[in-house]
Write a protein that holds these residues in place. Structure first.
Motif, PDB file in Angstrom:
ATOM      1  N   GLY A   1       1.194  -1.496  -0.151  1.00  0.00           N
ATOM      2  CA  GLY A   1      -0.459   0.106   0.060  1.00  0.00           C
ATOM      3  C   GLY A   1       0.814   1.210   0.220  1.00  0.00           C
ATOM      4  N   ARG A   2       0.109   2.314  -0.063  1.00  0.00           N
ATOM      5  CA  ARG A   2       0.519   3.850  -0.518  1.00  0.00           C
ATOM      6  C   ARG A   2      -0.551   4.898  -0.239  1.00  0.00           C
ATOM      7  N   ASN A   3      -0.182   5.085   1.346  1.00  0.00           N
ATOM      8  CA  ASN A   3      -1.358   6.665   2.140  1.00  0.00           C
ATOM      9  C   ASN A   3      -2.535   6.083   1.802  1.00  0.00           C
ATOM     10  N   GLU A   4      -2.779   4.999   2.328  1.00  0.00           N
ATOM     11  CA  GLU A   4      -4.009   4.057   1.809  1.00  0.00           C
ATOM     12  C   GLU A   4      -5.099   4.078   3.620  1.00  0.00           C
ATOM     13  N   GLY A   5      -4.347   4.713   4.891  1.00  0.00           N
ATOM     14  CA  GLY A   5      -4.901   5.094   5.548  1.00  0.00           C
ATOM     15  C   GLY A   5      -6.238   4.139   6.648  1.00  0.00           C
ATOM     16  N   ALA A   6      -7.482   4.903   6.545  1.00  0.00           N
ATOM     17  CA  ALA A   6      -8.349   3.390   6.520  1.00  0.00           C
ATOM     18  C   ALA A   6      -8.737   2.471   5.956  1.00  0.00           C
ATOM     19  N   ARG A   7      -8.740   2.620   4.354  1.00  0.00           N
ATOM     20  CA  ARG A   7      -8.849   1.059   4.270  1.00  0.00           C
ATOM     21  C   ARG A   7      -7.332   0.548   4.573  1.00  0.00           C
TER      22      ARG A   7
ATOM     23  N   ASP B   1       1.294   8.962   4.945  1.00  0.00           N
ATOM     24  CA  ASP B   1       0.418   9.090   6.417  1.00  0.00           C
ATOM     25  C   ASP B   1       0.484   8.514   7.478  1.00  0.00           C
ATOM     26  N   SER B   2      -0.586   7.865   8.084  1.00  0.00           N
ATOM     27  CA  SER B   2      -0.066   6.820   9.454  1.00  0.00           C
ATOM     28  C   SER B   2      -0.216   5.140   8.743  1.00  0.00           C
ATOM     29  N   SER B   3       0.080   5.059   8.125  1.00  0.00           N
ATOM     30  CA  SER B   3      -0.093   3.738   7.180  1.00  0.00           C
ATOM     31  C   SER B   3       0.984   2.804   7.891  1.00  0.00           C
ATOM     32  N   VAL B   4       2.166   3.212   8.305  1.00  0.00           N
ATOM     33  CA  VAL B   4       3.378   2.242   8.715  1.00  0.00           C
ATOM     34  C   VAL B   4       3.029   2.396  10.421  1.00  0.00           C
ATOM     35  N   THR B   5       2.823   2.901  10.885  1.00  0.00           N
ATOM     36  CA  THR B   5       2.120   3.683  12.475  1.00  0.00           C
ATOM     37  C   THR B   5       0.854   2.536  12.476  1.00  0.00           C
ATOM     38  N   GLU B   6       0.221   2.253  11.433  1.00  0.00           N
ATOM     39  CA  GLU B   6      -1.362   1.338  11.652  1.00  0.00           C
ATOM     40  C   GLU B   6      -0.493   0.324  11.455  1.00  0.00           C
TER      41      GLU B   6
ATOM     42  N   VAL C   1      -3.954 -15.566   9.514  1.00  0.00           N
ATOM     43  CA  VAL C   1      -2.502 -16.377   9.004  1.00  0.00           C
ATOM     44  C   VAL C   1      -1.732 -16.283   9.676  1.00  0.00           C
ATOM     45  N   ARG C   2      -0.712 -17.224   9.141  1.00  0.00           N
ATOM     46  CA  ARG C   2       0.671 -17.086   9.999  1.00  0.00           C
ATOM     47  C   ARG C   2       1.331 -15.589  10.303  1.00  0.00           C
ATOM     48  N   GLN C   3       2.075 -15.426   9.027  1.00  0.00           N
ATOM     49  CA  GLN C   3       2.244 -13.633   9.487  1.00  0.00           C
ATOM     50  C   GLN C   3       1.768 -12.836   7.943  1.00  0.00           C
ATOM     51  N   VAL C   4       2.089 -11.532   8.519  1.00  0.00           N
ATOM     52  CA  VAL C   4       1.281 -10.942   7.871  1.00  0.00           C
ATOM     53  C   VAL C   4       2.243  -9.881   7.465  1.00  0.00           C
ATOM     54  N   VAL C   5       2.761  -9.619   6.457  1.00  0.00           N
ATOM     55  CA  VAL C   5       4.063  -8.549   6.117  1.00  0.00           C
ATOM     56  C   VAL C   5       3.357  -7.223   5.114  1.00  0.00           C
ATOM     57  N   TYR C   6       3.531  -6.103   5.718  1.00  0.00           N
ATOM     58  CA  TYR C   6       3.190  -4.752   4.591  1.00  0.00           C
ATOM     59  C   TYR C   6       4.067  -4.395   4.111  1.00  0.00           C
ATOM     60  N   VAL C   7       4.048  -4.015   2.780  1.00  0.00           N
ATOM     61  CA  VAL C   7       5.191  -3.209   2.475  1.00  0.00           C
ATOM     62  C   VAL C   7       4.483  -1.870   2.283  1.00  0.00           C
ATOM     63  N   ASP C   8       5.181  -0.983   2.355  1.00  0.00           N
ATOM     64  CA  ASP C   8       4.527   0.303   1.901  1.00  0.00           C
ATOM     65  C   ASP C   8       6.122   1.118   1.604  1.00  0.00           C
ATOM     66  N   SER C   9       4.511   1.765  -0.064  1.00  0.00           N
ATOM     67  CA  SER C   9       5.780   2.244  -0.806  1.00  0.00           C
ATOM     68  C   SER C   9       5.590   3.748  -0.844  1.00  0.00           C
ATOM     69  N   GLY C  10       6.426   4.598   0.790  1.00  0.00           N
ATOM     70  CA  GLY C  10       6.572   6.014   1.482  1.00  0.00           C
ATOM     71  C   GLY C  10       5.437   5.920   1.529  1.00  0.00           C
ATOM     72  N   SER C  11       4.064   6.211   2.356  1.00  0.00           N
ATOM     73  CA  SER C  11       3.179   6.679   2.761  1.00  0.00           C
ATOM     74  C   SER C  11       3.643   7.398   3.500  1.00  0.00           C
TER      75      SER C  11
ATOM     76  N   GLU D   1      -0.053   7.454 -10.287  1.00  0.00           N
ATOM     77  CA  GLU D   1      -1.693   6.845  -9.650  1.00  0.00           C
ATOM     78  C   GLU D   1      -2.491   7.792  -9.912  1.00  0.00           C
ATOM     79  N   TYR D   2      -3.683   7.170  -9.946  1.00  0.00           N
ATOM     80  CA  TYR D   2      -5.007   8.154  -9.928  1.00  0.00           C
ATOM     81  C   TYR D   2      -6.200   7.976  -8.283  1.00  0.00           C
ATOM     82  N   LYS D   3      -5.046   7.621  -7.324  1.00  0.00           N
ATOM     83  CA  LYS D   3      -5.836   7.662  -5.840  1.00  0.00           C
ATOM     84  C   LYS D   3      -4.827   8.537  -5.374  1.00  0.00           C
ATOM     85  N   ARG D   4      -4.597   9.239  -4.475  1.00  0.00           N
ATOM     86  CA  ARG D   4      -4.229   9.751  -3.052  1.00  0.00           C
ATOM     87  C   ARG D   4      -5.282   9.911  -2.254  1.00  0.00           C
ATOM     88  N   GLY D   5      -4.791   9.414  -1.315  1.00  0.00           N
ATOM     89  CA  GLY D   5      -5.703   9.512   0.304  1.00  0.00           C
ATOM     90  C   GLY D   5      -6.018   8.727   0.653  1.00  0.00           C
TER      91      GLY D   5
END
Length: 321
Positions: free
Chosen positions: A10-16, A40-45, A28-38, A317-321
């Motif tokens: 994700g990138r700046n997906e916020g509440a999504r 917003d608070s995506s990484v913290t969440e 699931v056993r493991q969850v990995v989130y890969v952030d593409s330069g967000s 990109e077509y979607k921001r925020g």
């Protein structure tokens, strides 16, 4: 049953993204989130919800393919991996059913299901996305980015091509098929997507990106996207040029272009009605599908210009925020 791991991108997906993480937690056993330069608070969440976070290096152009590769590489001893875009939520029950089907059929590299729009009727653009997602179940040539993949199959073809910025999933699936694997769409609801596409400019940018994907994947695999590339050549290049020539040399000739577009519009609308799209929606969708050849062609030209000039394949990109 083999444990399932999840890679979210994700990138700046916020509440999504928060909703996405909530839909997979505990399943699931493991969850990995890969952030593409967000920004917003995506990484913290993601960290707060126990996901392992991978931050992509900002010095290299982002792509969904690059993000999925990084997510897979961060998993510990993966066997079966569910890839989900960060603007989607997982439908309960899909993981178990998909995993069981994949294990029962060793020749399958991946399985996918049906994606649907959460806010389908918020705009005609969301409605069109929802129609695009719902394709027949069975053996398929390719699928979107939400997919459950057998780890050895992923590794055998080297994952996704990080240079492909659109239709990277089609390109990956094409290499899987050429390597002898089969792919299948199950008749099951898989994910719910939030396109958040409410403005014409967003739709246009997405159509430009789609055309870039048609051209780039077609360049890598000339036997793929052949119909789409021919349509771009005719409706996005030949007819506009014919129209301009007609205006300059013989005005009646220019009428052939709008007539061809009109015929395409009628045929597309009637085809959508036959496919079960409500009549009023079919006419609106047909207008966008007919017009889409123009931004598609712009995207294709952009790809070839980047290729010939050795420019970076930056995301569109077509979607921001």
């Amino acid at each position: 049953m083999t444990p399932v791991d999840v890679v979210l991108i994700g990138r700046n997906e916020g509440a999504r993204l928060v909703a996405c993480l909530g839909s997979v937690t505990g399943q699931v056993r493991q969850v990995v989130y890969v952030d593409s330069g967000s920004t917003d608070s995506s990484v913290t969440e993601a960290e707060a919800r126990g996901a392992r976070v991978v931050r992509l290096d900002l010095s290299t152009p982002f792509s969904a393919a690059r993000a999925r590769n990084a997510g897979f590489d961060a998993l510990d001893d993966p066997g079966i991996v569910m890839f989900i875009d960060g603007d989607c939520t997982l439908v309960p029950g899909f993981l178990d059913a998909a995993c069981a089907h994949l294990e029962a059929h060793p020749g399958l590299a991946l399985v996918t299901g049906w994606r649907s729009e959460i806010h389908r009727d918020a705009s005609v653009y969301n409605q069109l996305c929802d129609w695009e997602w719902h394709r027949p179940a069975g053996i398929i040539d390719a699928c979107g980015g939400d997919m459950m993949v057998r780890a050895p199959a992923w590794q055998a073809v080297g994952g996704m091509n990080p240079q492909v910025i659109a239709a990277e999933d089609d390109e990956f699936c094409t290499r899987l098929r050429k390597a002898g694997w089969r792919l299948e769409r199950l008749p099951l609801d898989m994910t719910r997507h939030d396109a958040a596409m409410l403005r014409f400019g967003q739709w246009w940018a997405r159509a430009v990106r789609t055309g870039h994907g048609f051209a780039q994947v077609g360049y890598l695999h000339p036997d793929y996207f052949t119909t789409e590339r021919k349509r771009m050549q005719v409706y996005g290049l030949i007819l506009p040029v014919l129209f301009l020539i007609g205006l300059a040399v013989f005005p009646p000739l220019s009428l052939l272009a709008p007539a061809a577009y009109g015929l395409n519009y009628l045929r597309t609308a009637r085809g959508l009605v036959r496919d079960g799209v409500p009549t009023a929606q079919a006419w609106r969708h047909a207008a966008l599908l007919t017009l889409s050849k123009i931004p598609n062609t712009i995207g294709a030209v952009r790809f070839h210009a980047r290729r010939l000039l050795a420019r970076p394949m930056n995301i569109i990109e077509y979607k921001r925020g």
